[in-house]
Design a protein around this motif. Structure first.
Motif, mmCIF file in Angstrom:
data_model
loop_
_atom_site.group_PDB
_atom_site.id
_atom_site.type_symbol
_atom_site.label_atom_id
_atom_site.label_comp_id
_atom_site.label_asym_id
_atom_site.label_seq_id
_atom_site.Cartn_x
_atom_site.Cartn_y
_atom_site.Cartn_z
ATOM 1 N N LYS A 1 -71.518 70.449 6.839
ATOM 2 C CA LYS A 1 -71.873 71.523 7.764
ATOM 3 C C LYS A 1 -72.825 70.983 8.818
ATOM 4 C CE LYS A 1 -71.320 75.330 4.462
ATOM 5 N NZ LYS A 1 -71.978 76.471 3.787
ATOM 6 N N ALA A 2 -72.889 71.682 9.936
ATOM 7 C CA ALA A 2 -73.806 71.305 11.007
ATOM 8 C C ALA A 2 -74.515 72.549 11.516
ATOM 9 C CB ALA A 2 -73.052 70.624 12.151
ATOM 10 N N GLU A 3 -75.774 72.391 11.883
ATOM 11 C CA GLU A 3 -76.541 73.509 12.420
ATOM 12 C C GLU A 3 -76.442 73.520 13.943
ATOM 13 O OE1 GLU A 3 -80.534 73.522 11.019
ATOM 14 O OE2 GLU A 3 -79.987 74.398 9.070
ATOM 15 N N VAL A 4 -76.126 74.695 14.477
ATOM 16 C CA VAL A 4 -76.012 74.869 15.922
ATOM 17 C C VAL A 4 -77.009 75.941 16.348
ATOM 18 C CG1 VAL A 4 -74.498 75.476 17.841
ATOM 19 C CG2 VAL A 4 -73.570 74.236 15.872
ATOM 20 N N LYS A 5 -77.943 75.565 17.209
ATOM 21 C CA LYS A 5 -78.970 76.509 17.658
ATOM 22 C C LYS A 5 -78.435 77.328 18.829
ATOM 23 C CE LYS A 5 -83.852 76.846 18.876
ATOM 24 N NZ LYS A 5 -85.110 76.095 19.135
ATOM 25 N N ILE A 6 -78.445 78.650 18.657
ATOM 26 C CA ILE A 6 -77.967 79.569 19.688
ATOM 27 C C ILE A 6 -79.186 80.179 20.380
ATOM 28 C CG2 ILE A 6 -76.540 81.583 20.179
ATOM 29 C CD1 ILE A 6 -75.016 79.209 18.973
ATOM 30 N N PRO A 7 -79.405 79.896 21.662
ATOM 31 C CA PRO A 7 -80.585 80.439 22.351
ATOM 32 C C PRO A 7 -80.423 81.919 22.686
ATOM 33 C CG PRO A 7 -79.239 79.169 23.866
ATOM 34 C CD PRO A 7 -78.619 79.003 22.512
ATOM 35 N N GLU A 8 -81.528 82.564 22.995
ATOM 36 C CA GLU A 8 -81.494 83.975 23.385
ATOM 37 C C GLU A 8 -80.628 84.158 24.641
ATOM 38 O OE1 GLU A 8 -85.356 85.581 23.967
ATOM 39 O OE2 GLU A 8 -86.083 85.085 21.960
ATOM 40 N N GLY A 9 -79.890 85.262 24.665
ATOM 41 C CA GLY A 9 -79.103 85.603 25.838
ATOM 42 C C GLY A 9 -77.822 84.791 25.985
ATOM 43 N N THR A 10 -77.325 84.244 24.901
ATOM 44 C CA THR A 10 -76.078 83.466 24.961
ATOM 45 C C THR A 10 -74.895 84.371 25.291
ATOM 46 O OG1 THR A 10 -76.850 81.754 23.440
ATOM 47 C CG2 THR A 10 -74.469 82.062 23.602
ATOM 48 N N GLN A 11 -74.056 83.930 26.203
ATOM 49 C CA GLN A 11 -72.888 84.703 26.607
ATOM 50 C C GLN A 11 -71.669 84.311 25.769
ATOM 51 O OE1 GLN A 11 -73.219 87.162 29.113
ATOM 52 N NE2 GLN A 11 -75.356 86.594 28.715
ATOM 53 N N SER A 12 -70.756 85.249 25.627
ATOM 54 C CA SER A 12 -69.516 84.973 24.901
ATOM 55 C C SER A 12 -68.713 83.907 25.642
ATOM 56 C CB SER A 12 -68.682 86.251 24.787
ATOM 57 O OG SER A 12 -67.555 86.045 23.963
ATOM 58 N N GLY A 13 -68.181 82.930 24.887
ATOM 59 C CA GLY A 13 -67.427 81.844 25.485
ATOM 60 C C GLY A 13 -68.254 80.601 25.756
ATOM 61 N N THR A 14 -69.552 80.646 25.466
ATOM 62 C CA THR A 14 -70.399 79.466 25.652
ATOM 63 C C THR A 14 -69.997 78.375 24.656
ATOM 64 O OG1 THR A 14 -72.236 80.861 26.396
ATOM 65 C CG2 THR A 14 -72.771 78.621 25.708
ATOM 66 N N VAL A 15 -69.959 77.126 25.129
ATOM 67 C CA VAL A 15 -69.546 75.998 24.295
ATOM 68 C C VAL A 15 -70.763 75.131 23.969
ATOM 69 C CG1 VAL A 15 -68.051 73.977 24.120
ATOM 70 C CG2 VAL A 15 -67.268 75.999 25.367
ATOM 71 N N PHE A 16 -70.911 74.806 22.691
ATOM 72 C CA PHE A 16 -71.990 73.934 22.229
ATOM 73 C C PHE A 16 -71.388 72.659 21.646
ATOM 74 C CE2 PHE A 16 -73.588 78.242 22.072
ATOM 75 C CZ PHE A 16 -74.856 78.136 22.635
ATOM 76 N N CYS A 17 -71.999 71.519 21.935
ATOM 77 C CA CYS A 17 -71.500 70.223 21.476
ATOM 78 C C CYS A 17 -72.341 69.695 20.322
ATOM 79 C CB CYS A 17 -71.506 69.207 22.625
ATOM 80 S SG CYS A 17 -70.975 67.555 22.148
ATOM 81 N N VAL A 18 -71.672 69.339 19.239
ATOM 82 C CA VAL A 18 -72.341 68.714 18.090
ATOM 83 C C VAL A 18 -71.904 67.252 18.073
ATOM 84 C CG1 VAL A 18 -72.767 68.807 15.617
ATOM 85 C CG2 VAL A 18 -72.196 70.911 16.859
ATOM 86 N N LYS A 19 -72.794 66.352 18.404
ATOM 87 C CA LYS A 19 -72.469 64.940 18.539
ATOM 88 C C LYS A 19 -72.090 64.305 17.190
ATOM 89 C CE LYS A 19 -73.265 64.230 22.962
ATOM 90 N NZ LYS A 19 -72.207 63.736 23.887
ATOM 91 N N GLY A 20 -71.065 63.462 17.235
ATOM 92 C CA GLY A 20 -70.698 62.665 16.068
ATOM 93 C C GLY A 20 -70.050 63.405 14.928
ATOM 94 N N LYS A 21 -69.618 64.642 15.155
ATOM 95 C CA LYS A 21 -68.986 65.412 14.087
ATOM 96 C C LYS A 21 -67.483 65.617 14.348
ATOM 97 C CE LYS A 21 -72.435 66.029 11.312
ATOM 98 N NZ LYS A 21 -72.402 65.484 9.932
ATOM 99 N N GLY A 22 -66.935 64.738 15.187
ATOM 100 C CA GLY A 22 -65.496 64.801 15.438
ATOM 101 C C GLY A 22 -64.733 63.888 14.506
ATOM 102 N N ILE A 23 -63.724 63.217 15.033
ATOM 103 C CA ILE A 23 -62.852 62.373 14.230
ATOM 104 C C ILE A 23 -63.140 60.907 14.512
ATOM 105 C CG2 ILE A 23 -60.431 61.685 13.895
ATOM 106 C CD1 ILE A 23 -59.664 64.569 14.318
ATOM 107 N N GLN A 24 -63.104 60.103 13.460
ATOM 108 C CA GLN A 24 -63.360 58.673 13.605
ATOM 109 C C GLN A 24 -62.247 58.010 14.400
ATOM 110 O OE1 GLN A 24 -64.602 56.576 10.028
ATOM 111 N NE2 GLN A 24 -63.373 54.800 10.603
ATOM 112 N N ARG A 25 -62.636 57.104 15.262
ATOM 113 C CA ARG A 25 -61.656 56.339 16.026
ATOM 114 C C ARG A 25 -60.956 55.354 15.102
ATOM 115 N NH1 ARG A 25 -65.727 57.842 19.230
ATOM 116 N NH2 ARG A 25 -65.229 58.583 21.336
ATOM 117 N N VAL A 26 -59.636 55.265 15.193
ATOM 118 C CA VAL A 26 -58.869 54.405 14.293
ATOM 119 C C VAL A 26 -59.390 52.971 14.370
ATOM 120 C CG1 VAL A 26 -56.590 53.494 13.746
ATOM 121 C CG2 VAL A 26 -56.824 55.845 14.498
ATOM 122 N N ASN A 27 -59.640 52.393 13.194
ATOM 123 C CA ASN A 27 -60.148 51.022 13.079
ATOM 124 C C ASN A 27 -61.483 50.835 13.791
ATOM 125 O OD1 ASN A 27 -57.802 50.282 11.652
ATOM 126 N ND2 ASN A 27 -56.700 49.909 13.559
#
Length: 375
Positions: free
Chosen positions: A298-324
């Motif tokens: 799991k990863a923690e994502v901090k949502i600031p006050e006044g966040t609008q619907s559709g806002t995108v947050f990036c969690v670094k390094g939690k995607g997919i490993q590059r092959v090899n």
């Protein structure tokens, strides 16, 4: 083959497209028309076949060069073009890739004196189904398949005894026959495969009873295959010399075409992951910290006050490993405000009270919007 669409048109790329552009276009279309995404959709199934066929040619340097020179005629035995005799895409729709890969990697191509020389066995193509997690994280899979191996009784010769093998009298052992035709341009010479020995250069008086003269026997094989983390849908794993053997030569390859199932929460884009996460109106207004699932934890994502619907947050390094590789892509979380559909009387009153207290500010914003609209 006149009814076939141009392969570059099928993938939506220009003739001068790079390998990466061709691969990217294929991935996009293969995902769009994948049978798992379009169950029962015949039109999508045909599109998926067409896209796979186009990529099968344009991703192979030799086949692509032939196609650029001769077009679809390069793979049409009747036209004599390209040297890929018997190239057959028919098995792709049923996900039996053997014919395609045999044409790419096997020793069945025409030209030269290869027929009477040491040959390389045909390659075997198999579709390997993986879950989203198996492809992203890597795994081990047991592959079971059948392949042809050299007959141990005749050692691949196809003869009952070594003395039963004779040099072909028709071609003199070359495996090729030269013919001369008189045309309006003069005499034209051409070489064709010898029909008496089928290009082998040898004939057999008494065939081996164990393999019926083929020099090969069919056996069942099982292999443990390591799937690298990060492999994507449509990519291939090649296991060298695990394909069919040739009676007098080496074995072809086993080519695994990866098919990855969709995930119910994540969508993949290269090495990055995307997902949507619901938040309440109060969380959007007041801010909060979300615990968002990833592929491994799991990863923690901090949502600031006044966040609008559709806002995108990036969690670094939690995607997919590059092959090899060692690095990973990122996880992009899109938050959507979950608007309640049923409220109690008390909840409605509290919301109206809240709206009244915000009324002056909201009214000012609406008036400002209409002023801009009028301008």
């Amino acid at each position: 083959m006149a009814d076939k669409r141009d392969y570059y048109e099928v993938l939506g790329v220009s003739k001068g497209a790079s390998d990466d552009e061709i691969k990217k276009a294929y991935r996009k279309l293969a995902k769009k028309y994948h049978p798992d995404v379009n169950p029962g959709d015949k039109e999508a199934e045909e599109k998926f076949k067409e896209v796979g066929e186009a990529y099968g040619v344009l991703s192979n340097a030799e086949a692509k060069a032939k196609y650029d020179q001769y077009g679809h005629a390069a793979f049409d035995p009747a036209s004599g073009g390209g040297g890929f005799g018997g190239f057959d895409f028919g098995g792709f729709g049923g996900f039996d890739m053997g014919d395609i890969f045999s044409s790419f990697f096997g020793g069945s191509g025409g030209g030269g004196r290869g027929s009477a020389q040491t040959q390389r066995g045909e390659s075997i193509g198999l579709r390997l189904k993986l879950t989203f997690e198996e492809a992203a994280l890597g795994c081990k899979k047991k592959i079971e398949f059948s392949r042809k191996e050299r007959c141990s009784t005749c050692n691949g010769s196809g003869a009952e005894n070594p003395s039963d093998i004779e040099t072909c009298k028709t071609c003199g052992g070359t495996g090729r026959v030269r013919t001369v035709q008189n045309t309006i341009f003069g005499q034209m010479q051409s070489q064709t495969t010898c029909s008496a020995c089928r290009g082998k250069g040898k004939t057999i008086k008494n065939i081996c009873k164990k393999c019926s003269g083929s020099g090969l026997k069919t056996v069942s094989k099982a292999l443990d295959v390591t799937i690298p983390a990060g492999i994507d849908d449509g990519e291939r794993l090649t296991l060298r010399s695990q394909g069919h053997s040739a009676p007098n030569g080496n074995a072809g390859d086993l080519v695994l075409v990866v098919s990855v199932s969709a995930h119910k929460f994540f969508q993949r884009e290269g090495e990055n992951l995307h997902c949507e996460f619901p938040i309440s109106f109060a969380e959007a207004v007041l801010g909060t910290t979300l615990s968002v699932p990833t592929l491994e934890d799991k990863a923690e994502v901090k949502i600031p006050e006044g966040t609008q619907s559709g806002t995108v947050f990036c969690v670094k390094g939690k995607g997919i490993q590059r092959v090899n590789g060692r690095t990973k892509g990122d996880l992009y979380v899109t938050v959507n405000i979950d608007v309640p559909k049923s409220l109690s009387k008390e909840q409605k009153e509290a919301l109206l009270n809240f709206d009244e207290k915000c009324g002056k500010k909201a009214s000012t914003k609406r008036q400002s919007f209409f002023d801009k609209f009028k301008k």
